[in-house]
Design a protein around this motif. Structure first.
Motif, mmCIF file in Angstrom:
data_model
loop_
_atom_site.group_PDB
_atom_site.id
_atom_site.type_symbol
_atom_site.label_atom_id
_atom_site.label_comp_id
_atom_site.label_asym_id
_atom_site.label_seq_id
_atom_site.Cartn_x
_atom_site.Cartn_y
_atom_site.Cartn_z
ATOM 1 N N GLN A 178 0.820 -1.187 0.136
ATOM 2 C CA GLN A 178 -0.004 0.133 -0.072
ATOM 3 C C GLN A 178 0.876 1.162 -0.160
ATOM 4 O O GLN A 178 0.123 2.212 0.366
ATOM 5 C CB GLN A 178 -1.178 0.166 1.213
ATOM 6 N N GLY A 179 2.260 1.145 0.011
ATOM 7 C CA GLY A 179 3.015 2.203 -0.214
ATOM 8 C C GLY A 179 3.789 2.463 0.962
ATOM 9 O O GLY A 179 3.302 1.838 2.125
ATOM 10 N N GLY A 180 4.762 3.439 1.261
ATOM 11 C CA GLY A 180 5.452 3.712 2.341
ATOM 12 C C GLY A 180 4.868 4.533 3.440
ATOM 13 O O GLY A 180 3.600 4.657 3.302
ATOM 14 N N SER A 181 5.534 4.889 4.435
ATOM 15 C CA SER A 181 5.269 5.777 5.468
ATOM 16 C C SER A 181 5.112 7.282 4.975
ATOM 17 O O SER A 181 5.800 7.608 4.031
ATOM 18 C CB SER A 181 6.194 5.735 6.559
ATOM 19 N N PRO A 182 4.404 8.168 5.638
ATOM 20 C CA PRO A 182 4.800 9.756 4.953
ATOM 21 C C PRO A 182 6.001 10.169 5.014
ATOM 22 O O PRO A 182 6.252 11.105 4.354
ATOM 23 C CB PRO A 182 3.578 10.406 6.181
ATOM 24 N N ARG A 183 7.057 9.560 5.716
ATOM 25 C CA ARG A 183 8.365 10.022 5.643
ATOM 26 C C ARG A 183 9.079 9.463 4.480
ATOM 27 O O ARG A 183 10.027 10.144 3.838
ATOM 28 C CB ARG A 183 9.040 9.579 7.158
ATOM 29 N N VAL A 184 9.059 8.188 4.141
ATOM 30 C CA VAL A 184 9.952 7.396 2.979
ATOM 31 C C VAL A 184 8.876 6.676 2.252
ATOM 32 O O VAL A 184 8.074 6.023 2.569
ATOM 33 C CB VAL A 184 10.781 6.412 3.575
ATOM 34 N N LEU A 185 8.928 6.861 0.902
ATOM 35 C CA LEU A 185 8.117 6.115 -0.099
ATOM 36 C C LEU A 185 6.794 6.279 0.026
ATOM 37 O O LEU A 185 6.098 5.386 0.106
ATOM 38 C CB LEU A 185 8.793 4.807 0.192
ATOM 39 N N GLU A 186 6.301 7.326 0.215
ATOM 40 C CA GLU A 186 4.813 7.766 0.675
ATOM 41 C C GLU A 186 4.295 7.642 -0.958
ATOM 42 O O GLU A 186 4.538 8.068 -1.901
ATOM 43 C CB GLU A 186 4.646 8.984 0.882
ATOM 44 N N ARG A 187 2.895 6.779 -1.031
ATOM 45 C CA ARG A 187 2.554 6.480 -2.055
ATOM 46 C C ARG A 187 3.418 5.685 -3.301
ATOM 47 O O ARG A 187 3.327 5.920 -4.474
ATOM 48 C CB ARG A 187 1.720 7.674 -2.859
ATOM 49 N N ALA A 233 4.417 -7.399 3.950
ATOM 50 C CA ALA A 233 3.676 -7.215 5.476
ATOM 51 C C ALA A 233 3.097 -8.337 5.698
ATOM 52 O O ALA A 233 2.161 -8.570 4.856
ATOM 53 C CB ALA A 233 3.170 -5.835 5.223
ATOM 54 N N GLY A 234 3.426 -8.729 6.943
ATOM 55 C CA GLY A 234 2.516 -9.748 7.647
ATOM 56 C C GLY A 234 2.827 -11.139 7.052
ATOM 57 O O GLY A 234 1.933 -12.237 7.447
ATOM 58 N N MET A 235 4.122 -11.104 6.300
ATOM 59 C CA MET A 235 4.369 -12.652 5.902
ATOM 60 C C MET A 235 5.901 -13.003 6.026
ATOM 61 O O MET A 235 6.487 -11.977 5.992
ATOM 62 C CB MET A 235 3.991 -12.769 4.449
ATOM 63 N N GLY A 236 6.171 -14.152 6.164
ATOM 64 C CA GLY A 236 7.646 -14.537 6.666
ATOM 65 C C GLY A 236 8.489 -13.811 7.522
ATOM 66 O O GLY A 236 7.945 -13.578 8.653
ATOM 67 N N LEU A 237 9.469 -13.116 7.120
ATOM 68 C CA LEU A 237 10.313 -12.252 8.034
ATOM 69 C C LEU A 237 9.531 -11.163 8.455
ATOM 70 O O LEU A 237 10.244 -10.507 9.342
ATOM 71 C CB LEU A 237 11.613 -12.007 7.104
ATOM 72 N N ALA A 238 8.559 -10.678 7.711
ATOM 73 C CA ALA A 238 8.011 -9.352 8.175
ATOM 74 C C ALA A 238 6.619 -9.759 8.761
ATOM 75 O O ALA A 238 5.547 -9.220 8.469
ATOM 76 C CB ALA A 238 7.843 -8.469 6.988
ATOM 77 N N ALA A 239 6.530 -10.819 9.473
ATOM 78 C CA ALA A 239 5.143 -11.191 9.863
ATOM 79 C C ALA A 239 4.633 -10.277 10.861
ATOM 80 O O ALA A 239 3.343 -10.142 11.200
ATOM 81 C CB ALA A 239 5.249 -12.725 10.512
ATOM 82 N N GLY A 240 5.808 -9.870 11.764
ATOM 83 C CA GLY A 240 5.289 -8.754 12.760
ATOM 84 C C GLY A 240 4.686 -7.319 12.157
ATOM 85 O O GLY A 240 4.462 -6.243 12.992
ATOM 86 N N VAL A 241 4.884 -7.198 10.880
ATOM 87 C CA VAL A 241 4.534 -5.966 10.332
ATOM 88 C C VAL A 241 3.129 -6.019 9.756
ATOM 89 O O VAL A 241 2.902 -6.904 8.899
ATOM 90 C CB VAL A 241 5.538 -5.434 9.137
ATOM 91 N N VAL A 242 2.278 -4.751 9.990
ATOM 92 C CA VAL A 242 0.811 -5.020 9.786
ATOM 93 C C VAL A 242 0.609 -4.499 8.522
ATOM 94 O O VAL A 242 0.206 -5.247 7.496
ATOM 95 C CB VAL A 242 -0.081 -4.163 10.841
ATOM 96 N N THR A 243 1.300 -3.430 8.150
ATOM 97 C CA THR A 243 1.222 -2.754 6.587
ATOM 98 C C THR A 243 2.422 -2.363 6.204
ATOM 99 O O THR A 243 3.365 -2.324 6.877
ATOM 100 C CB THR A 243 0.130 -1.586 6.690
ATOM 101 N N SER A 244 2.375 -2.272 4.765
ATOM 102 C CA SER A 244 3.694 -1.741 4.038
ATOM 103 C C SER A 244 4.158 -0.347 4.628
ATOM 104 O O SER A 244 5.427 -0.254 4.739
ATOM 105 C CB SER A 244 3.570 -1.851 2.655
ATOM 106 N N GLY A 245 3.474 0.521 5.138
ATOM 107 C CA GLY A 245 3.671 1.711 5.671
ATOM 108 C C GLY A 245 4.142 1.687 7.288
ATOM 109 O O GLY A 245 4.691 2.722 7.470
ATOM 110 N N ASP A 246 4.154 0.338 7.744
ATOM 111 C CA ASP A 246 4.460 0.224 9.297
ATOM 112 C C ASP A 246 6.209 -0.218 9.160
ATOM 113 O O ASP A 246 7.037 -0.341 10.220
ATOM 114 C CB ASP A 246 3.852 -0.595 9.808
ATOM 115 N N PHE A 247 6.651 -0.605 8.034
ATOM 116 C CA PHE A 247 8.222 -0.957 7.931
ATOM 117 C C PHE A 247 9.217 0.057 8.553
ATOM 118 O O PHE A 247 8.936 1.401 8.310
ATOM 119 C CB PHE A 247 8.489 -0.981 6.512
ATOM 120 N N PRO A 248 10.280 -0.130 9.211
ATOM 121 C CA PRO A 248 10.885 0.703 9.506
ATOM 122 C C PRO A 248 11.695 1.708 8.379
ATOM 123 O O PRO A 248 11.818 1.223 7.273
ATOM 124 C CB PRO A 248 12.309 -0.011 10.390
ATOM 125 N N ASP A 249 12.017 2.795 8.909
ATOM 126 C CA ASP A 249 12.696 3.957 7.929
ATOM 127 C C ASP A 249 13.797 3.221 7.367
ATOM 128 O O ASP A 249 14.188 3.568 6.038
ATOM 129 C CB ASP A 249 12.726 5.096 8.485
#
Length: 525
Positions: free
Chosen positions: A44-53, A161-177
């Motif tokens: 769904q795109g990145g965070s408002p800080r990095v890779l937004e939309r 997001a939510g799969m494999g190594l990123a199972a703890g990440v809810v959405t793509s915008g929640d990845f660390p910067d």
């Protein structure tokens, strides 16, 4: 400068197949390479800080289709890709590649040495390539090198997001910067996806192929792979890829490409011999008109229920049957030696297309047995004891255009011209009437006197005197006093006399027409 060719959803990803100018090969000039990119379906795109939309999971890697050897020959221009198919029991895609264009003078257009190749790629090898090292430029020379694994952040860039190594990440915008910044700066992976078997399935030089379609379930057992290839000159090639099992042994002469990965127990052997079954010329400029270059095949689509192949041109759509068994006619050896998985030999019907409702007892030789070779024009081969129903006869298929040899055509034209000339002469001789002389024949040496025109009459004829029946010519002009008065006549007598005068005038050649009758003279008492 990407040129997208195909987008295929598979599993949790969407794969994009395209070609572009390689930035990692900029030192060699403007080199076009084939790529496959991957994006997560739930991106769904990145965070408002990095890779937004913008995509957070976009990664790309090179597709390699080359002929191995001392000097590797690459086919880098991606032309077409098939949807996922089961190849040797594993999901795979078949891709068509061409040679590099030879640009000169800084122009975008140029010539090329025409050549094409078909390579197969297992999707498991493609997914494994996205787990490889990232690439980045090093030094001032512009060379690209792999990124050490200890510099790659966690979760790994490109994960969903939510799969494999990123199972703890809810959405793509929640990845660390840190992960998002690394994915933005390192979209390219090091290395390339090698083809199945380490070499192309089929190569063709001198012709540029543009489209392909594949049938992986051909033959009575459904284990044969037939590839249909469209060319820019309007031809369609029908190629048989030899059936192999995943655990088959590798051919001694084959060489795996660098980076070729296999599952445990899989040798990846697809280097067996391929066979060109047919080369069909379909484009007809009289029926399929279009602009310059309209003979280029723009699309190929298989229709398995109808056993047909649809070929798309700029100005028309052609329907081609998958099986053209009628061209073998009643020749058994020709039918079997063709090795066409769509055709079988069934006595006494001859070479017929295979279907599920055929009775048992048909023959087929896709593997190419040594005892069944040649055509019916040759001597009988071993194992062909029953003989052929016809020798050297090939029946044209229904709807095929029959060709006439040039000598026969010229002879027909000359014969038609000769027959037409004879018929015209006979008609002219029958309808011509001979001239009949109207008088006695004269000697050609005797001169004929000129005909004297008769003297015109100035006055109408006078009635006879004294009851004589002849006409009377006066010796001199009469005077008004001596002119006798004509007797009074009835209107019927005047009409009859006028008609007799006209008949006398018409029977006299060269006489002018007498004046019409005037008013009747007055009767005197």
């Amino acid at each position: 400068e990407p040129h997208f060719v195909q987008a295929l959803p598979y599993g949790p990803y969407v794969y994009f197949f395209f070609r572009e100018v390689a930035v990692e090969l900029s030192a060699l000039g403007k080199v076009v390479v084939a790529r496959v990119a991957r994006v997560c379906r739930n991106d769904q795109g990145g965070s408002p800080r990095v890779l937004e939309r913008r995509w957070t999971s976009f990664l790309k890697v090179r597709l390699q289709c080359a002929i191995p050897g001392d000097t590797v020959f690459y086919f880098d221009v991606l032309e077409a890709v098939t949807p996922p198919r089961a190849l040797h029991g594993r999901p795979a895609v078949l891709a068509l590649f061409g040679t590099q264009p030879n640009r000169h003078g800084g122009r975008d257009t140029g010539t090329r040495i025409p050549g094409s190749a078909v390579c197969a790629f297992y999707l498991a090898d493609v997914e494994r390539a996205f787990e490889g090292p990232f690439a980045e430029p090093r030094g001032t020379a512009g060379t690209w090198a792999p990124v050490p694994e200890d510099r790659v952040p966690r979760p790994r860039p490109g994960c969903c997001a939510g799969m494999g190594l990123a199972a703890g990440v809810v959405t793509s915008g929640d990845f660390p910067d840190e992960t998002l910044v690394f994915a933005k700066e390192h979209p390219l992976l090091h290395g390339a996806v090698a083809p199945a078997g380490g070499r192309p399935l089929f190569t063709r030089t001198g012709t540029r192929l543009t489209q392909l379609a594949v049938d992986t379930g051909a033959g009575p057992q459904g284990n044969q792979t037939v590839v249909f290839l469209g060319a820019e000159d309007g031809r369609v090639l029908k190629v048989l890829a030899a059936a192999q099992h995943p655990r088959a042994t590798r051919h001694p002469g084959s060489t795996p490409a660098p980076g070729d990965s296999r599952e445990p127990g899989d040798t990846g052997d697809t280097s067996a011999e391929t066979l060109l079954l047919e080369e069909i010329s379909l484009y007809d400029p009289r029926r399929c008109r279009g602009p310059r270059g309209a003979s280029r095949v723009l699309g190929l689509e298989l229709h398995p229920p109808g056993r047909e192949l649809y070929v798309a041109f700029t100005g028309c759509l052609v329907r081609l049957p998958l099986s053209r068994c009628a061209r073998h006619g009643a020749c058994r050896r020709s039918c079997l030696a063709a090795r066409d998985p769509y055709c079988v030999w069934l006595p006494p019907r001859g070479c017929v297309p295979f279907s599920e409702d055929l009775p048992s007892g048909f023959e087929q030789d896709v593997e190419g047995s040594p005892g069944i070779t040649g055509t019916c024009q040759d001597a009988p081969a071993a194992g062909d004891g029953d003989g052929d129903l016809a020798h050297g006869v090939r029946q044209a298929e229904t709807g095929a255009a029959a060709t006439v040899p040039v000598p026969v055509l010229v002879g027909c034209v000359l014969g038609a011209f000769t027959l037409g000339a004879l018929a015209a002469g006979l008609l002219a001789a029958c309808y011509r009437r001979p001239a009949v002389p109207k008088g006695p024949l004269e000697s050609p040496a005797t001169p004929r006197p000129l005909a004297q025109p008769p003297a015109p009459r100035l006055y109408p004829l006078l009635p006879p005197q004294g009851g004589a029946g002849g006409l009377w010519d006066p010796p001199e002009l009469p005077t008004p006093e001596a002119t006798p008065q004509p007797p009074t006549k009835m209107p019927q007598e005047r009409v009859a006399e006028h008609r007799r005068g006209q008949a006398t005038h018409l029977n006299t050649p060269g006489c002018p027409e007498p004046p019409g009758p005037g008013p009747p003279p007055k009767a005197t008492l």
